[in-house]
Scaffold this motif. Structure first.
Motif, PDB file in Angstrom:
ATOM      1  N   GLY A  16     -37.594  -6.550  10.445  1.00  0.00           N
ATOM      2  CA  GLY A  16     -38.508  -7.581  10.935  1.00  0.00           C
ATOM      3  C   GLY A  16     -38.241  -8.114  12.317  1.00  0.00           C
ATOM      4  O   GLY A  16     -39.141  -8.654  12.950  1.00  0.00           O
ATOM      5  N   ALA A  17     -37.023  -7.983  12.831  1.00  0.00           N
ATOM      6  CA  ALA A  17     -36.696  -8.549  14.140  1.00  0.00           C
ATOM      7  C   ALA A  17     -36.888  -7.503  15.237  1.00  0.00           C
ATOM      8  O   ALA A  17     -36.685  -6.300  15.017  1.00  0.00           O
ATOM      9  N   ALA A  18     -37.281  -7.965  16.436  1.00  0.00           N
ATOM     10  CA  ALA A  18     -37.372  -7.070  17.581  1.00  0.00           C
ATOM     11  C   ALA A  18     -35.966  -6.618  17.980  1.00  0.00           C
ATOM     12  O   ALA A  18     -34.979  -7.312  17.742  1.00  0.00           O
ATOM     13  N   PHE A  19     -35.885  -5.434  18.588  1.00  0.00           N
ATOM     14  CA  PHE A  19     -34.576  -4.893  18.948  1.00  0.00           C
ATOM     15  C   PHE A  19     -34.656  -4.130  20.264  1.00  0.00           C
ATOM     16  O   PHE A  19     -35.721  -3.644  20.664  1.00  0.00           O
ATOM     17  N   THR A  20     -33.514  -4.054  20.918  1.00  0.00           N
ATOM     18  CA  THR A  20     -33.386  -3.265  22.137  1.00  0.00           C
ATOM     19  C   THR A  20     -32.736  -1.932  21.799  1.00  0.00           C
ATOM     20  O   THR A  20     -32.266  -1.718  20.668  1.00  0.00           O
ATOM     21  N   ALA A  21     -32.686  -1.058  22.778  1.00  0.00           N
ATOM     22  CA  ALA A  21     -32.008   0.213  22.576  1.00  0.00           C
ATOM     23  C   ALA A  21     -30.543  -0.014  22.226  1.00  0.00           C
ATOM     24  O   ALA A  21     -29.980   0.684  21.370  1.00  0.00           O
ATOM     25  N   ALA A  22     -29.918  -1.000  22.869  1.00  0.00           N
ATOM     26  CA  ALA A  22     -28.515  -1.297  22.569  1.00  0.00           C
ATOM     27  C   ALA A  22     -28.351  -1.757  21.126  1.00  0.00           C
ATOM     28  O   ALA A  22     -27.400  -1.378  20.437  1.00  0.00           O
ATOM     29  N   ASP A  23     -29.295  -2.593  20.653  1.00  0.00           N
ATOM     30  CA  ASP A  23     -29.259  -3.035  19.257  1.00  0.00           C
ATOM     31  C   ASP A  23     -29.351  -1.825  18.319  1.00  0.00           C
ATOM     32  O   ASP A  23     -28.612  -1.735  17.330  1.00  0.00           O
ATOM     33  N   ALA A  24     -30.256  -0.931  18.636  1.00  0.00           N
ATOM     34  CA  ALA A  24     -30.461   0.241  17.788  1.00  0.00           C
ATOM     35  C   ALA A  24     -29.249   1.158  17.819  1.00  0.00           C
ATOM     36  O   ALA A  24     -28.856   1.716  16.786  1.00  0.00           O
ATOM     37  N   MET A  25     -28.636   1.317  18.957  1.00  0.00           N
ATOM     38  CA  MET A  25     -27.436   2.146  19.060  1.00  0.00           C
ATOM     39  C   MET A  25     -26.320   1.577  18.185  1.00  0.00           C
ATOM     40  O   MET A  25     -25.634   2.308  17.469  1.00  0.00           O
ATOM     41  N   ALA A  26     -26.156   0.246  18.240  1.00  0.00           N
ATOM     42  CA  ALA A  26     -25.099  -0.383  17.442  1.00  0.00           C
ATOM     43  C   ALA A  26     -25.387  -0.271  15.953  1.00  0.00           C
ATOM     44  O   ALA A  26     -24.463  -0.100  15.141  1.00  0.00           O
ATOM     45  N   ALA A  27     -26.656  -0.340  15.566  1.00  0.00           N
ATOM     46  CA  ALA A  27     -27.010  -0.327  14.143  1.00  0.00           C
ATOM     47  C   ALA A  27     -27.030   1.067  13.550  1.00  0.00           C
ATOM     48  O   ALA A  27     -26.771   1.246  12.357  1.00  0.00           O
ATOM     49  N   THR A  28     -27.343   2.070  14.368  1.00  0.00           N
ATOM     50  CA  THR A  28     -27.547   3.418  13.828  1.00  0.00           C
ATOM     51  C   THR A  28     -26.510   4.437  14.277  1.00  0.00           C
ATOM     52  O   THR A  28     -26.387   5.499  13.648  1.00  0.00           O
TER      53      THR A  28
END
Length: 415
Positions: free
Chosen positions: A16-28
């Motif tokens: 549900g929350a917006a994310f940046t590429a950095a957020d996605a890299m950290a999560a995935t």
């Protein structure tokens, strides 16, 4: 690998929350190039969108802001249906679970067989709720239907009970795709083809959906949700998991006929209040003390076919002796049922759900006082659901969201 990457980013977006590429890299754990490439694909497919603005609560940034992505929640919808015996309710929600519209449809019990055309009624109701939400042309990727019958992993009910077959007349086949390989909703065709045809369909027991709604609300990990109407049905969450049993039979309460030595032991609060009130008004039993308890009761002024549990509980609250005796008798039975479930399954909380939940507190108070006389501690906690008559349709949307978040590509992939 491409599918796995898309799956990972869709799961992140569905939080549900917006994310940046950095957020996605950290999560995935994906590389920046992979994240940006897959996000571009998902934006092109219509499932993600680029959004403006800094993250909520974030500090000002220098230089060019990072691109931020979010789920395009309006790209498709989820539908939930409570296909009850007397009332149908349908709800449509966006991909984040936000309710867009809810429609109720009472079934005309005067019809010779009001259940004969249930599939057509449910189909029409889904069309109505989509129109009311203003999304009739939006893909419906997943529909969950709750029925008052046990349901197996394929969405079908046992054939050894005519009532169960009337309540679930093959919804999973009529409303969507036929499940295969034991995976509800995984029918033939691509996800895109299924969405165009009305999406995947899951059929589930209504008490199980009520339990899912309560669990999603944080009630606990060891909970029995009693869906009360004409019959008792239980949705059972133990160790945080829904218990299903063979053919979906966990939670069927017909054992109460034996446990309570009553051939109608599984009657729900609505049926019990009506039956016991009419018996008492007719002088059947030891309630009338010769001073005219039945004659004095305000329930005597209500026609037999119109007495409801709400009438009984309201009269009891106003001091009506007959109504209070009926209410206490129902509370005593509920206490026994709660003790049985707590002892057998280790549940800590018993939730009373359904339309009666708003009026059932006096019954719960009586049951709470009776439990210590029936068993030692720890005693199960008795509470009324906060979701009223919409608990099943709420659980249907919660189940749809859970399935979507678990395997988004099953429902959202565009090839």
């Amino acid at each position: 690998m491409r599918r796995a990457n898309r799956q990972a980013l869709l799961r992140l977006a569905l939080r549900g929350a917006a994310f940046t590429a950095a957020d996605a890299m950290a999560a995935t754990g994906l590389t920046r190039a992979t994240v940006l490439g897959v996000c571009a694909e998902l934006v092109s497919a219509g499932w993600l969108e680029q959004v403006d603005g800094a993250p909520a609560g974030g500090s000002a940034q220098r230089g060019r802001p990072a691109r931020r992505y979010a789920l395009r929640s309006a790209a498709a919808v989820l539908a939930g249906v409570d296909a009850g015996e007397h009332t149908l309710t349908a709800r449509v929600a966006d991909l984040c679970g936000r309710t867009l519209a809810t429609v109720h449809h009472p079934i005309d019990q005067a019809e010779p067989d009001p259940s004969a055309d249930r599939t057509a009624m449910v189909t029409a109701l889904i069309d109505r709720v989509l129109a009311r939400a203003g999304v009739p042309g939006t893909p419906r990727v997943l529909t969950v239907v709750g029925v008052p019958a046990p349901v197996d992993q394929h969405g079908r009910s046992p054939h050894d009970d005519d009532f169960w077959q009337r309540m679930n007349p093959g919804f999973v086949d009529a409303l969507g795709t036929v499940p295969q390989d034991g995976n509800p909703g995984a029918g033939p065709g691509s996800p895109t083809q299924r969405a165009a045809a009305g999406g995947a369909v899951l059929v589930e027991n209504d008490a199980n959906l009520a339990a899912i709604a309560e669990h999603a609300g944080g009630i606990g990990s060891h909970v029995a949700t009693l869906l009360m109407g004409e019959r008792f049905g239980a949705g059972l969450i133990v160790d945080g998991r829904l218990l299903r049993g063979a053919s979906g039979g966990a939670g069927e309460m017909r054992f109460l006929d034996v446990a309570l030595d009553d051939e109608r032991g599984a009657d729900g609060v609505a049926a019990l209040a009506r039956r016991w009130s009419l018996e008492a008004l007719a002088g059947d039993g030891a309630l009338d003390d010769g001073a005219g308890v039945a004659a004095r009761s305000e329930l005597a002024r209500i026609s037999a076919e119109r007495i409801t549990a709400v009438d009984v509980f309201a009269a009891a609250d106003r001091g009506d002796e007959l109504a209070r005796a009926v209410m206490e008798r129902i509370g005593d039975r509920l206490a026994r049922i709660a003790v049985i479930l707590a002892s057998l399954l280790g549940v800590e909380t018993v939730v009373v759900a359904g339309a009666i939940a708003d009026a059932v507190e006096p019954v719960l108070e009586r049951a709470r006082t009776r439990i210590p006389a029936l068993t030692g501690p720890p005693h199960p906690r008795l509470v009324a659901s906060m979701h009223g008559s919409e608990v099943v349709v709420r659980g249907a949307i919660e189940l749809a969201l859970a399935r979507l978040r678990e395997d988004p590509l099953e429902y959202l992939d565009q090839g």
